[in-house]
Motif scaffolding. Structure first.
Motif, PDB file in Angstrom:
ATOM      1  N   TYR A 150       0.897  -1.158  -0.203  1.00 38.10           N
ATOM      2  CA  TYR A 150      -0.143  -0.005   0.036  1.00 38.10           C
ATOM      3  C   TYR A 150       1.025   1.174   0.042  1.00 38.10           C
ATOM      4  CZ  TYR A 150      -4.672  -2.350   0.145  1.00 38.10           C
ATOM      5  OH  TYR A 150      -5.737  -2.862  -0.301  1.00 38.10           O
ATOM      6  N   HIS A 193      -1.887  -6.761  -3.772  1.00 37.48           N
ATOM      7  CA  HIS A 193      -1.655  -6.520  -2.310  1.00 37.48           C
ATOM      8  C   HIS A 193      -1.495  -7.851  -1.458  1.00 37.48           C
ATOM      9  CE1 HIS A 193      -1.855  -2.360  -2.882  1.00 37.48           C
ATOM     10  NE2 HIS A 193      -3.021  -2.448  -3.256  1.00 37.48           N
ATOM     11  N   SER A 208      -6.113   2.907  -4.473  1.00 35.68           N
ATOM     12  CA  SER A 208      -5.328   1.870  -5.146  1.00 35.68           C
ATOM     13  C   SER A 208      -6.255   0.966  -5.875  1.00 35.68           C
ATOM     14  CB  SER A 208      -4.567   0.961  -4.077  1.00 35.68           C
ATOM     15  OG  SER A 208      -5.466   0.378  -3.275  1.00 35.68           O
ATOM     16  N   PHE A 266       1.989   2.120  -3.393  1.00 28.32           N
ATOM     17  CA  PHE A 266       0.936   2.745  -4.066  1.00 28.32           C
ATOM     18  C   PHE A 266       0.758   4.274  -3.631  1.00 28.32           C
ATOM     19  CE2 PHE A 266      -2.998   4.602  -5.308  1.00 28.32           C
ATOM     20  CZ  PHE A 266      -2.983   4.361  -6.547  1.00 28.32           C
ATOM     21  N   TYR A 267       0.690   4.448  -2.208  1.00 26.19           N
ATOM     22  CA  TYR A 267       0.285   5.553  -1.904  1.00 26.19           C
ATOM     23  C   TYR A 267       1.397   6.680  -1.656  1.00 26.19           C
ATOM     24  CZ  TYR A 267      -4.584   4.216  -1.623  1.00 26.19           C
ATOM     25  OH  TYR A 267      -5.924   3.721  -1.744  1.00 26.19           O
TER      26      TYR A 267
END
Length: 190
Positions: free
Chosen positions: A57, A108, A150, A60-61
């Motif tokens: 995560y 994920h 996401s 991605f973020y």
């Protein structure tokens, strides 16, 4: 959603990230690869898998957050108001309010055999970056900056909601990883 004091919100989020960093160092950093990859006694993820899931995560973020913060104008607002969608996602992930279990989204799901030390190190690096971004958010309008989520880049959340969601999600899986330590300890003593 009711507006909240932005400075207070960011302080609270910083405290939670600091706690995650401290716990990861104290509980996970010096464990053997075997301990970090030991499956949960209940059949769930190992400690390394919990942290690797969180790292996915972060992968991605964090770049989206960084890019948005660099390009956002300063906006010294004193309040932040969550969107309905952002509050819903945060509540869903927060271990205090979101008791339901969810399947990990595609992309994920962690591998079963990981380099535990590398995973812990990456988790700590990402948490330090998140802490830095939260601090940079003090001088930004957290409601104007939008970050794609996401599961669909078409849906965007306010930066303040993304911070809250990420940290609630981190808390959820930190608790899961800590339960693995307790389960392993009980198995050894039993």
């Amino acid at each position: 959603m009711k507006p909240v004091n932005k400075a207070e919100l960011l302080r609270n989020l910083e405290d939670r990230v600091e706690e995650h960093i401290s716990e990861a160092i104290a509980l996970f950093q010096n464990r053997s690869n075997a301990e970090l990859n030991e499956p949960s006694p209940t059949g769930g993820w190992s400690i390394a898998q919990c942290l690797d899931h969180l790292n996915s995560y972060g992968d991605f973020y964090l770049p989206h957050i960084e890019k948005s913060l660099v390009h956002a104008a300063d906006g010294n607002t004193s309040e932040f108001k969550s969107s309905w969608f952002g509050a819903y996602f945060t509540k869903m992930m927060d271990p205090e309010t979101g008791k339901k279990k969810y399947k990990a989204m595609k992309g994920h799901v962690p591998a079963s055999d990981l380099d535990g030390a590398k995973v812990v190190g990456e988790f700590l690096r990402q948490q330090e970056a998140l802490m830095d971004f939260i601090r940079k958010g003090r001088n930004k309008d957290l409601g104007i900056i939008k970050i794609p989520i996401s599961i669909s880049k078409l849906i965007k959340l306010r930066l303040g909601d993304v911070f809250q969601f990420l940290i609630a999600h981190n808390e959820r899986h930190m608790q899961q990883a800590k339960r693995n330590l307790m389960g392993a300890k009980a198995a050894k003593n039993g």
